[in-house]
Motif scaffolding. Structure first.
Motif, PDB file in Angstrom:
ATOM      1  N   VAL A  16       0.827  -1.222   0.000  1.00  0.00           N
ATOM      2  CA  VAL A  16       0.000   0.000   0.000  1.00  0.00           C
ATOM      3  C   VAL A  16       0.861   1.273   0.000  1.00  0.00           C
ATOM      4  O   VAL A  16       0.398   2.320  -0.406  1.00  0.00           O
ATOM      5  CB  VAL A  16      -1.012   0.022   1.169  1.00  0.00           C
ATOM      6  N   SER A  36      -9.386   7.602  -1.665  1.00  0.00           N
ATOM      7  CA  SER A  36      -9.515   6.630  -0.585  1.00  0.00           C
ATOM      8  C   SER A  36      -8.648   5.410  -0.903  1.00  0.00           C
ATOM      9  O   SER A  36      -8.676   4.906  -2.039  1.00  0.00           O
ATOM     10  CB  SER A  36     -10.989   6.231  -0.481  1.00  0.00           C
ATOM     11  N   GLY A  37      -7.842   4.994   0.060  1.00  0.00           N
ATOM     12  CA  GLY A  37      -7.006   3.808  -0.155  1.00  0.00           C
ATOM     13  C   GLY A  37      -5.653   4.114  -0.758  1.00  0.00           C
ATOM     14  O   GLY A  37      -4.854   3.204  -0.999  1.00  0.00           O
ATOM     15  N   GLY A  39      -3.163   5.498   0.641  1.00  0.00           N
ATOM     16  CA  GLY A  39      -2.068   5.283   1.595  1.00  0.00           C
ATOM     17  C   GLY A  39      -1.800   6.460   2.526  1.00  0.00           C
ATOM     18  O   GLY A  39      -0.821   6.451   3.274  1.00  0.00           O
ATOM     19  N   LYS A  40      -2.683   7.452   2.515  1.00  0.00           N
ATOM     20  CA  LYS A  40      -2.443   8.672   3.295  1.00  0.00           C
ATOM     21  C   LYS A  40      -2.382   8.392   4.804  1.00  0.00           C
ATOM     22  O   LYS A  40      -1.436   8.790   5.478  1.00  0.00           O
ATOM     23  CB  LYS A  40      -3.555   9.713   3.012  1.00  0.00           C
ATOM     24  N   SER A  41      -3.405   7.699   5.297  1.00  0.00           N
ATOM     25  CA  SER A  41      -3.426   7.426   6.745  1.00  0.00           C
ATOM     26  C   SER A  41      -2.288   6.492   7.135  1.00  0.00           C
ATOM     27  O   SER A  41      -1.674   6.659   8.190  1.00  0.00           O
ATOM     28  CB  SER A  41      -4.753   6.791   7.159  1.00  0.00           C
ATOM     29  N   THR A  42      -2.008   5.517   6.297  1.00  0.00           N
ATOM     30  CA  THR A  42      -0.913   4.580   6.596  1.00  0.00           C
ATOM     31  C   THR A  42       0.401   5.352   6.729  1.00  0.00           C
ATOM     32  O   THR A  42       1.191   5.101   7.644  1.00  0.00           O
ATOM     33  CB  THR A  42      -0.811   3.499   5.498  1.00  0.00           C
TER      34      THR A  42
END
Ligand SMILES: Nc1ncnc2c1ncn2[C@@H]1O[C@H](COP(=O)(O)OP(=O)(O)OP(=O)(O)O)[C@@H](O)[C@H]1O
Ligand SMILES: [Mg+2]
Length: 263
Positions: A16, A36-37, A39-42
């Motif tokens: 990711v 969405s998805g 990889g920002k939060s990760t």
């Protein structure tokens, strides 16, 4: 202040983050954008050591984060105690406010200085009251979170993060759970922090805010940086097809109206 080099991270065989690199100079604000998805939060969670990455290196204030390179070239990952220590210097605010419901506003903000920084009651109270003043909530100090609006709760969450005197503040979609009329008061607090010179990394879907507050916009797709630069440039005249497509939706909603004129 922050240097991210070639970070990779997989979940269950799916990569990711695919070699993510970017820098955030001291006192600057970077905004991560992407679907969405992407990889920002990760990525933010790696910066706060809530997630371990597979390869690559992160430095904060010139110091390697998460571990150290030994003389023999091997990587030694920090113990959980070392991680917790480092985490004190990196504040994070989430979409959900995560306040302690059984504590008053003042107790919520005081508890970091008191419990983690081991400061005395009076000093912790002074730190907390100054911050509540700063976010405009000194008069709510004895209230419990449940009696506050979402915007007020989020401002308390910011004050609580600041009470630890972080070197860096990470903000993950902090206005996404708010009613539209409450978004402005929270973003105003973030603008103040930027004026004070705090180094920040924000994930947001508020394009106006990104345009106004970012020193650099970093657009991710599939865990890679696809385009980055000055928001007044890349948000107005994106050069990649991916960012053009991402922004089209906001342009269609008229969110960026007038921004061309401000160039
Ligand atoms: N703990 C986890 N276990 C398995 N997969 C995960 C985990 N955390 C994230 N992922 C996956 O990693 C990818 C990136 O997720 P991430 O939360 O970083 O995206 P995002 O850019 O923050 O998206 P959003 O805008 O929806 O918040 C997604 O495909 C997600 O399903
Ligand atoms: Mg996210």
């Amino acid at each position: 202040m922050i240097s991210v080099r070639n970070i990779t991270k997989s979940f269950g065989g799916v990569e990711v983050l695919q070699g993510l690199s970017f820098d955030v100079p001291r006192g600057k604000t970077a905004v991560l954008l992407g679907r969405s998805g992407s990889g920002k939060s990760t990525m933010l969670r790696c910066l706060n050591l809530l997630e371990h990455w597979d390869s690559g290196e992160i430095e904060v204030d010139g110091r390697s984060l998460g571990g150290e390179r030994l003389a023999d070239g091997k990587w030694r990952r920090w113990s959980s105690r070392e991680q917790a220590q480092a985490r004190q210097h990196i504040g994070m605010v989430f979409q959900q406010f995560n306040l302690f419901p059984h504590m008053t506003v003042l107790q919520n903000v005081m508890c970091g200085p008191r419990k983690i920084l081991k400061k005395g009651v009076e000093e912790s109270r002074t730190i907390a009251m100054n911050l509540l003043e700063q976010v405009g909530l000194a008069d709510k100090k004895d209230q419990y979170p449940v009696f506050l609006s979402g915007g007020q709760q989020q401002r308390v969450a910011i004050a609580r993060a600041l009470a630890m005197r972080p070197q860096v503040l990470l903000l993950d979609e902090i206005t996404s759970a708010l009613d539209p009329e409450l978004v402005g008061e929270v973003l105003e607090v973030v603008r103040d922090l930027k004026r004070e010179g705090l180094t920040m990394v924000c994930v947001t879907h508020e394009m106006h805010f990104a345009h106004d507050v970012a020193d650099e916009v970093i657009f991710l797709e599939g865990g890679r940086v696809v385009e980055q630069g000055d928001p007044r440039e890349v948000l107005v005249r994106p050069s990649t097809e991916q960012l053009k497509r991402f922004l089209a939706r906001f342009h269609a909603q008229g969110v960026m109206a007038g921004k061309e004129a401000s160039l």
